[in-house]
Structures are given as structure tokens and as C-alpha cells.
Scaffold this active site. Structure first.
Site, PDB file in Angstrom:
ATOM      1  N   LEU A   1       0.853  -1.179   0.000  1.00  0.00           N
ATOM      2  CA  LEU A   1       0.000   0.000   0.000  1.00  0.00           C
ATOM      3  C   LEU A   1       0.892   1.234   0.000  1.00  0.00           C
ATOM      4  CD1 LEU A   1      -3.173  -0.548   0.411  1.00  0.00           C
ATOM      5  CD2 LEU A   1      -2.891   0.904   2.410  1.00  0.00           C
ATOM      6  N   ALA A   2       1.489   1.547  -1.142  1.00  0.00           N
ATOM      7  CA  ALA A   2       2.455   2.648  -1.228  1.00  0.00           C
ATOM      8  C   ALA A   2       2.465   3.157  -2.660  1.00  0.00           C
ATOM      9  CB  ALA A   2       3.840   2.172  -0.794  1.00  0.00           C
ATOM     10  N   GLU A   3       1.565   4.088  -2.954  1.00  0.00           N
ATOM     11  CA  GLU A   3       1.385   4.528  -4.342  1.00  0.00           C
ATOM     12  C   GLU A   3       2.645   5.151  -4.934  1.00  0.00           C
ATOM     13  OE1 GLU A   3      -2.561   3.835  -2.702  1.00  0.00           O
ATOM     14  OE2 GLU A   3      -0.827   4.978  -1.962  1.00  0.00           O
TER      15      GLU A   3
ATOM     16  N   GLN B   1      -6.257   2.126  -7.880  1.00  0.00           N
ATOM     17  CA  GLN B   1      -7.371   1.619  -7.084  1.00  0.00           C
ATOM     18  C   GLN B   1      -8.506   2.619  -6.943  1.00  0.00           C
ATOM     19  OE1 GLN B   1      -7.391   0.246  -2.726  1.00  0.00           O
ATOM     20  NE2 GLN B   1      -7.107  -1.661  -3.870  1.00  0.00           N
ATOM     21  N   PHE B   2      -8.246   3.829  -6.445  1.00  0.00           N
ATOM     22  CA  PHE B   2      -9.227   4.909  -6.397  1.00  0.00           C
ATOM     23  C   PHE B   2      -8.542   6.211  -6.772  1.00  0.00           C
ATOM     24  CE2 PHE B   2     -11.570   1.944  -3.710  1.00  0.00           C
ATOM     25  CZ  PHE B   2     -12.883   2.156  -4.116  1.00  0.00           C
ATOM     26  N   ASP B   3      -9.332   7.130  -7.334  1.00  0.00           N
ATOM     27  CA  ASP B   3      -8.830   8.403  -7.835  1.00  0.00           C
ATOM     28  C   ASP B   3      -7.912   9.121  -6.858  1.00  0.00           C
ATOM     29  OD1 ASP B   3     -11.164   9.132  -6.142  1.00  0.00           O
ATOM     30  OD2 ASP B   3     -12.256   8.602  -7.965  1.00  0.00           O
TER      31      ASP B   3
ATOM     32  N   PHE C   1      -6.417   8.090  -4.296  1.00  0.00           N
ATOM     33  CA  PHE C   1      -5.267   7.314  -3.834  1.00  0.00           C
ATOM     34  C   PHE C   1      -4.021   7.628  -4.660  1.00  0.00           C
ATOM     35  CE2 PHE C   1      -7.682   3.488  -1.821  1.00  0.00           C
ATOM     36  CZ  PHE C   1      -8.459   4.372  -1.104  1.00  0.00           C
TER      37      PHE C   1
ATOM     38  N   PRO D   1      -0.540  10.531  -3.528  1.00  0.00           N
ATOM     39  CA  PRO D   1       0.821  10.318  -3.007  1.00  0.00           C
ATOM     40  C   PRO D   1       1.848  10.025  -4.106  1.00  0.00           C
ATOM     41  CG  PRO D   1      -0.766   9.151  -1.653  1.00  0.00           C
ATOM     42  CD  PRO D   1      -1.507   9.632  -2.860  1.00  0.00           C
TER      43      PRO D   1
ATOM     44  N   HIS E   1     -12.788   8.677  -2.438  1.00  0.00           N
ATOM     45  CA  HIS E   1     -13.231   7.594  -3.305  1.00  0.00           C
ATOM     46  C   HIS E   1     -14.146   8.088  -4.420  1.00  0.00           C
ATOM     47  CE1 HIS E   1     -11.960   5.552   0.349  1.00  0.00           C
ATOM     48  NE2 HIS E   1     -11.924   4.408  -0.305  1.00  0.00           N
TER      49      HIS E   1
END
Length: 328
Positions: free
Chosen positions: A57-59, A81-83, A85, A88, A128
Site C-alpha cells: 500500500l504505497a502509491e 485503485q481509487f482516484d 489514492f 501520493p 473515493h
């Protein structure tokens, strides 16, 4: 044949993986789970975890790793995954992905696709439901693409993955489950940067993309009762922008309304309206208007219906287009 937009994206990824061993998928939960929206369902089982890789979990790390992969000749496809997100990872995108080809005078292509499920309409909470396209549009060096149909979901994603330039591929979440009973997959693969007229009309042109396209088509149907004949133009690609097709259609009708979910202030519609006004001024019978999301952070699920453009708001804008006579 019948397929949903999500299934068309899945087929596009599967075909890209099968056709080119340099294509690799990276993202959170895209492997065993098949993605939050199941767009990558079955791909890890078919192609293995090295080609369809679950990531931490580290964009910023995901996109940084993909940047290195692209520099060494691979074709990574990243899912955010989501806009929201993706924020980062924005520094990686702006400082490196968008600039690498120019920085190296073309010596290093950047064949990297960033898939971003975006927009509202699914009852998602904050972070989200963002429409973040303006950030990407304002970053030179990026292509920005968003499909509104099942066929385009397949064809545009295949073209994005094949591009040697980085592509931000915006997938409208609320259209994932829309179904087309006439589509044949694999669908046609067309060049990026071409808008398409979804419906011809003679009185005004509704300019839209992604999740706003079905809204505009519904508005055009409803407008017939008021005596308006509205056309609907689907941009498909925000960058590069198809000035030729857009301006030809606006010059023909003389009136235009731009519709999108993103906020109005400094949003995509501002650029589109400016481009149309600069190029079509002497053909316009009225100012170019916009119907957009409100200038607020994305609202809670129970309030999003007040935020998102709908048929009534689109028709309200059409009514303000300085008609000489009231519609029959």
C-alpha cells in the site's frame, strides 16, 4: 455478444499481456482479489504473479517502480485503485514520468499506463469519488484518456498500453457495470486524440467525456420535448485534445455546453470553453456554458446526487443559451 465496461477493460489487459511479454500489471489487490472492481480478475492466475503483481500500500513506490521498469524497456500498467489514492504518487508522475522523454531528448520513451478509477455515483466516501483529471491535463508530457463506452474501454486501453508516451487512463467507476449487448470483443483499436459524435443535433452541442456522456445522451432525449435538437460529442481523449472535431461541430450548431463531474473553477471545462471560444468566436450564437460539479470537496454519499451534473442541470444550461425564441 454482451460485455460490461469492466469486462472490456479486463479483456484489453488480458490481450495486452498475451501479445507482449513486456507488459506487466502492478497495483494494490490486483492479483488474487482481481482488483476492487474486479477489472484484473483472473489475470494473476493466467499469467502469474510476476506479470500481475500485488503491491504494498504505497502509491509513490508503485509508480516509482513502474517508472524504472519503463526506463528499462518494459510496459508497466499501474492501477491506483481509487482516484484520490493517486495523490501520493503525484510527485513521481509530474517530476519523472511526464518529463523523462523530454529530459532525455527522446532517448528514453516512457511506455507507462496509469489506470485510475475516478468519479462519483457509487456512494463512495471521501477520497473515493474525486474527478482529478484537471491535475493530469495541466501536466505537459502526459496523455489523458477516459472511455464512456464498452467498445472504447477496450480499444483506448489497448492503444494506451501500446503508446511510448505515458498515459493516465481514467476509468469512470459508475460505468463499470454498464453493459453493451451489441459489442464484439476485441473491439476496434483507434488512435488516441480523436473525439466522436455520439448523437447529431442541429441546435446545440453537448461536449462531455467519461461518466457525463450518458447524462448528456439522456438530456438530449429529454430535450426533444422542449423542441431542442441537441448533439452529444464524446471527447474520449482530453490530452491530446481534438480541436478539429470539436470546433467543426460547434461551428455547425453555434451553441455549446460542456459537462463534467469535476469542479467548475479551473476545471477541464474552463480550458475546453476557452479553446472553443478562441477558435469559434464568430460562429457562436451564445457564450459557451458549463455544467460541472460544485466547487467543494467531494460530498458524503447521501448528498452526491446534488453535486453531480444531471439531466435537469444540463437542460437548464441549454435554456440559457440565448435563444431568440422560446422552444416550441
Amino acid at each position: 455478444m454482451s460485455a460490461t465496461l469492466a469486462q472490456a477493460l479486463n479483456r484489453a489487459l488480458r490481450d495486452a499481456l498475451a501479445d507482449d511479454p513486456d507488459v506487466h500489471l502492478l497495483g494494490e489487490d490486483i492479483g488474487t482479489l482481481g482488483g476492487v472492481f474486479r477489472v484484473t480478475d483472473g489475470l494473476a492466475a493466467e499469467f502469474g504473479p510476476d506479470r500481475c503483481a500485488d503491491t504494498p500500500l504505497a502509491e509513490a513506490g508503485i509508480l516509482g517502480a513502474a517508472t524504472g521498469m519503463a526506463m528499462y524497456g518494459l510496459r508497466p500498467v499501474v492501477e491506483m485503485q481509487f482516484d484520490a489514492f493517486g495523490y501520493p504518487a503525484f510527485e513521481q508522475l509530474v517530476s519523472h514520468v511526464a518529463k523523462m522523454r523530454n529530459r532525455t531528448r527522446g532517448a528514453l520513451p516512457m511506455p507507462l499506463t496509469v489506470r485510475v478509477p475516478y468519479g462519483g455515483g457509487i456512494g463512495g466516501v471521501e477520497h473515493h469519488g474525486d474527478s482529478s483529471e484537471a491535475y493530469y491535463m495541466a501536466t505537459p508530457g502526459l496523455h489523458v484518456v477516459t472511455p464512456a463506452t464498452v467498445a472504447d474501454a477496450y480499444g483506448l486501453l489497448r492503444q494506451a498500453i501500446a503508446s511510448d508516451d505515458p498515459v493516465v487512463f481514467l476509468e469512470p467507476k459508475r460505468l463499470y457495470w454498464t453493459r453493451d449487448d451489441t459489442v464484439e470483443l476485441p473491439a476496434a483499436v483507434e488512435p488516441l486524440g480523436r473525439a466522436v459524435l455520439r448523437r447529431r443535433g442541429d441546435d446545440a452541442t453537448l461536449i462531455a467525456y467519461g461518466p457525463a456522456v450518458p447524462v448528456c445522451l439522456a438530456a438530449a432525449d429529454a430535450a426533444r420535448d422542449a423542441g431542442w435538437d441537441l448533439g452529444v460529442l464524446d471527447l474520449r481523449t482530453l490530452v491530446p485534445f481534438d480541436d478539429e472535431t470539436v470546433c467543426a461541430e460547434v461551428r455547425r450548431t453555434g451553441r455549446a455546453v460542456v459537462v463534467h463531474e469535476a469542479s467548475g473553477f479551473a476545471g477541464p471545462g474552463a480550458e475546453i470553453a476557452a479553446r472553443v471560444t478562441e477558435r469559434c468566436f464568430h460562429h457562436l450564437a451564445a457564450p459557451v456554458l458549463r455544467v460541472t460539479g460544485h466547487d467543494i470537496p467531494y460530498p458524503p454519499p447521501m448528498l452526491e446526487r446534488h453535486h453531480l451534473p444531471d439531466v435537469d442541470r444540463v437542460l437548464g444550461a441549454v435554456a440559457r443559451l440565448q435563444w431568440e425564441e422560446d422552444p416550441v
